[in-house]
Enzyme design. Sequence first.
Site, PDB file in Angstrom:
ATOM      1  N   LYS A  48       0.932  -1.207   0.070  1.00  0.00           N
ATOM      2  CA  LYS A  48      -0.039  -0.118  -0.042  1.00  0.00           C
ATOM      3  C   LYS A  48       0.844   1.195  -0.046  1.00  0.00           C
ATOM      4  O   LYS A  48       0.625   2.226  -0.815  1.00  0.00           O
ATOM      5  CB  LYS A  48      -0.900   0.003   1.265  1.00  0.00           C
ATOM      6  CG  LYS A  48      -1.947  -0.998   1.060  1.00  0.00           C
ATOM      7  CD  LYS A  48      -2.545  -1.356   2.617  1.00  0.00           C
ATOM      8  CE  LYS A  48      -3.688  -2.481   2.413  1.00  0.00           C
ATOM      9  NZ  LYS A  48      -4.282  -2.574   3.632  1.00  0.00           N
ATOM     10  N   GLN A  92      -5.166  -1.459   9.773  1.00  0.00           N
ATOM     11  CA  GLN A  92      -5.132  -2.836   9.107  1.00  0.00           C
ATOM     12  C   GLN A  92      -5.626  -3.911  10.099  1.00  0.00           C
ATOM     13  O   GLN A  92      -5.291  -3.921  11.160  1.00  0.00           O
ATOM     14  CB  GLN A  92      -3.461  -2.942   9.096  1.00  0.00           C
ATOM     15  CG  GLN A  92      -2.952  -4.124   8.246  1.00  0.00           C
ATOM     16  CD  GLN A  92      -3.344  -4.100   6.933  1.00  0.00           C
ATOM     17  OE1 GLN A  92      -3.178  -2.982   6.158  1.00  0.00           O
ATOM     18  NE2 GLN A  92      -3.718  -5.374   6.751  1.00  0.00           N
ATOM     19  N   ASP A 117     -11.324   2.423   3.386  1.00  0.00           N
ATOM     20  CA  ASP A 117     -11.666   1.019   3.266  1.00  0.00           C
ATOM     21  C   ASP A 117     -13.133   0.436   3.319  1.00  0.00           C
ATOM     22  O   ASP A 117     -13.628  -0.714   2.783  1.00  0.00           O
ATOM     23  CB  ASP A 117     -11.244   0.088   4.525  1.00  0.00           C
ATOM     24  CG  ASP A 117     -10.013  -0.591   4.145  1.00  0.00           C
ATOM     25  OD1 ASP A 117      -9.632  -0.622   3.032  1.00  0.00           O
ATOM     26  OD2 ASP A 117      -9.165  -0.709   5.113  1.00  0.00           O
TER      27      ASP A 117
END
Length: 927
Positions: A48, A92, A117
């Site tokens: 990422k 995460q 997200d």
Amino acid sequence: ISLKLVQVRGRLKKDVEQMKLQDPNFRPGLVVLQVGDRDDSNLYISMKLKAAAEIGINATHMRLPKTATEEEVLHSITEVNENSSVHGLIVQLPLDSNHKMDTEKVTNAVAPEKDVDGLTSINAGKLSRGDLGDCFIPCTPNGCMELIRQTGVSVAGKRAVVIGRSKIVGAPMHDLLLWNHATVTTCHSRTADLPGEVGKADILVVGIGKAEMVKGEWIKKGAVVIDCGINHIPDETKASGKRVVGDVHYASAKDQAGFITPVPGGVGPMTVAMLMANTVLSAKRFLESHQPGKWNISYTKLNLQKPVPSDIVISRSCVPKPIDCLAREVGLLSDEVELYGKTKAKVHLSIIKRLQAQPDGKYVVVTGITPTPLGEGKSTTTIGLVQALGAHLKLNVFACVRQPSQGPTFGIKGGAAGGGYSQVIPMEEFNLHLTGDIHAITAANNLVAAAIDARMFHESTQSDKALYNRLVPLNGEQRKFSPIQINRLKKLGIEKTDPSTLTEEEITRFARLDMDPSSVTWQRVLDTNDRFLRKITIGQSPTEKGYTREAQFDITVASEIMAVLALTTSLQDMRQRLAKMVVATSRGGQPITTEDLGVSGALTVLMKDAIKPNLMQTLEGNPVFVHAGPFANIAHGNSSILADKIALKLVGPEGFVVTEAGFGADIGMEKFFNIKCRYSGLRPHVVVLVATVRALKMHGGGPTVTAGMPLPKEYIEENLELLEKGCSNMRKQIENAQHFGVPVVVAVNAFKTDTEAELDLVCSMAKAVGAFDAVRCSHWAEGGAGAVALGQAVQRASEAPSKFQFLYDLELPIADKIRIIAQKIYGADDIELLPEAQHKVELYTKQGFSNLPICMAKTHLSLSHEADRKGVPTGFILPIRDIRASVGSGFLFPLVGTMPTIPGLPTRPCFYDIDLDPETEQVNGLF
């Protein structure tokens, strides 16, 4: 797939470059928050961060240890939510912590507008309801859709099957296909006849985490198959002993499917690309909603009463908007605003950097004719004009006004910003402590005063060596200079940093300031009217060993620190100005500064919050900056440069900032131009000169007015002859403004006793002597609606050609600069420097202060030095009694006559009427 990825990344890179063109300081910001140190998470995060760097996104990896508690994780998320430079926040998963974590609670703590997200309940809910344009779509389903589109297959009308119903893949994938008009079936562990369901699918998306579970023979011929699975199976041919496979048996499915994604290298890279796309989208939305000058502001409707009630009744009848709401409306970000309750806030200086590339709005200064006891209503006009420009003419507009001193609030009534239906609210907050800026100045000022007397006392009772040893004490085994002491050594030309290496002569020069007590110019201050502090004797306790001297107190707003606050342009600049303040002269004739005293760093600490402008509002809901309130005679009488600069950026190029200069145009306006504009670099577009019929009559020779007594008939009956004579003062003040090359609009503040003929006479005479326009106003009784004509005139004047210029060059000798002001602005024949003033001219020239601008300290009640001479006095010579230096704030102030620097209390002060209702906590009797 790799070609598609290159295209997506290329598009995103162009988008970022386009944003930078719009604002060179802007970069999309992404934070990846990780708890613990899982290898798989580290791998995903590195992918990422790499992708973000390629596109131009400013990505940060925020690591929290395994020992982090849920509370610590939530605190970190809140910090990122409030950071305006971050547009995307990813938590995460999984959360690798030693403590129990509620994953749902943690993911839902992310601000929905930063949830790139797409995992918060709000974004999931919007997706499930079909609000695709107003949410973030989870990255894996979004990547899957991108891959489906790449095949050229139209989704609409197709039969789609999703295997799995996880929050990250299955459930949002179902919603996304549904709102793209597919007929969708979701299969899961309880589905009967899974092969049969799969066989019906034109589009198949699999995300169940079971290695190679879906067989090729289940799949309909020519179907599009998207495999989201990542599973490890044993493989002895690999060095690691295992290989990665998907949820679909690739070997048997690839011949059956029309298109199938490989694992690895299929959905994974596209998911990362969609994460970047969401971050760029979030940054675009941020820029769109925070365009400078693009306000989405609501105005408060006034409920006008006749007759007009008292100021406090009007103030209380209006419910102010929550100040955080107003801050958002005018384009301030949450991390740029520090709330002080519901009606006032401080604004961080970081906004200057954020908006530095934006053009300024139009800059308007409100001033007046020479003041009279009848009042002209400058503050009321400032607020009325702002209400008219904003609530009625729908322009972005800010008022920037001074903070009033608390002293007169409890002495003689006064201090409110405006009046009637043109006020800053809440009035009690405005006139009392506000956010404590004046108290901070009191503390800083008196720390300097204490340091001066303590230093003179210690120097008088100790030898050079003892003094030096105490100033540079042993710390462990050695002595060490503090940074501020190193600055003093450099000033003395001593390039040493080791205290043990100074010679005896250097020790004496360093340790002894040798201040002459009779030269101390720094006074103690208090924000209270107290006549008995005008002259005092200090040091009478036996512990001071007979060291006494005469001193005085000033009111806090007369402190040089207040002038520094008003003229500073940054925290760094304020630190330098505070350090340059001269407090006394040594017996050898050297100026002694706060830096020499070692106190300038501490002053900056005391002033670190006071430097932030205070945000309030008008009765009609316009934004107001209330910041700094220096005296208008011994200082320059204008609100802060910082407030004006921030406001000019916030309103945008078509907007207006209206500020007010203290007293008449000969005092406040002259200092606004020659001092404030010189230091700020800002150029005003319009001068608004406020006049009233009754005040002009007094300048025409009308009788004196006694407080508490009825007004003489001259002021309440038509008298055109008296008025015409008095208009000479208005003419002179218009000329004064024209010396600076700025168009003048005259605002005639109308009273109900004024006649049409009187108002017309003032307007026609103003235009005849060069005013751009002259309009009557009734904003006291009608709010902004009563100043619409004034607002329109100001708007027109701001577009007129102007050629701003200063009145004098700084390089001219001190006496010449004073003479120019006296002759051109006051109309004096010449000046006379009395012996003390002549001595100061020589002293300040020798000390290197002759290039500072001039801040005349003279009566505001006349153009001359004699308060009772109204109209336009002529044939006088202006006597200069003394000259003082405010080196930190950056001006010399010549004294014309005596200036009281702390007011006294009258026989019956206002505090007789002031009390608090213990039930409602309402302040009574303030106004």
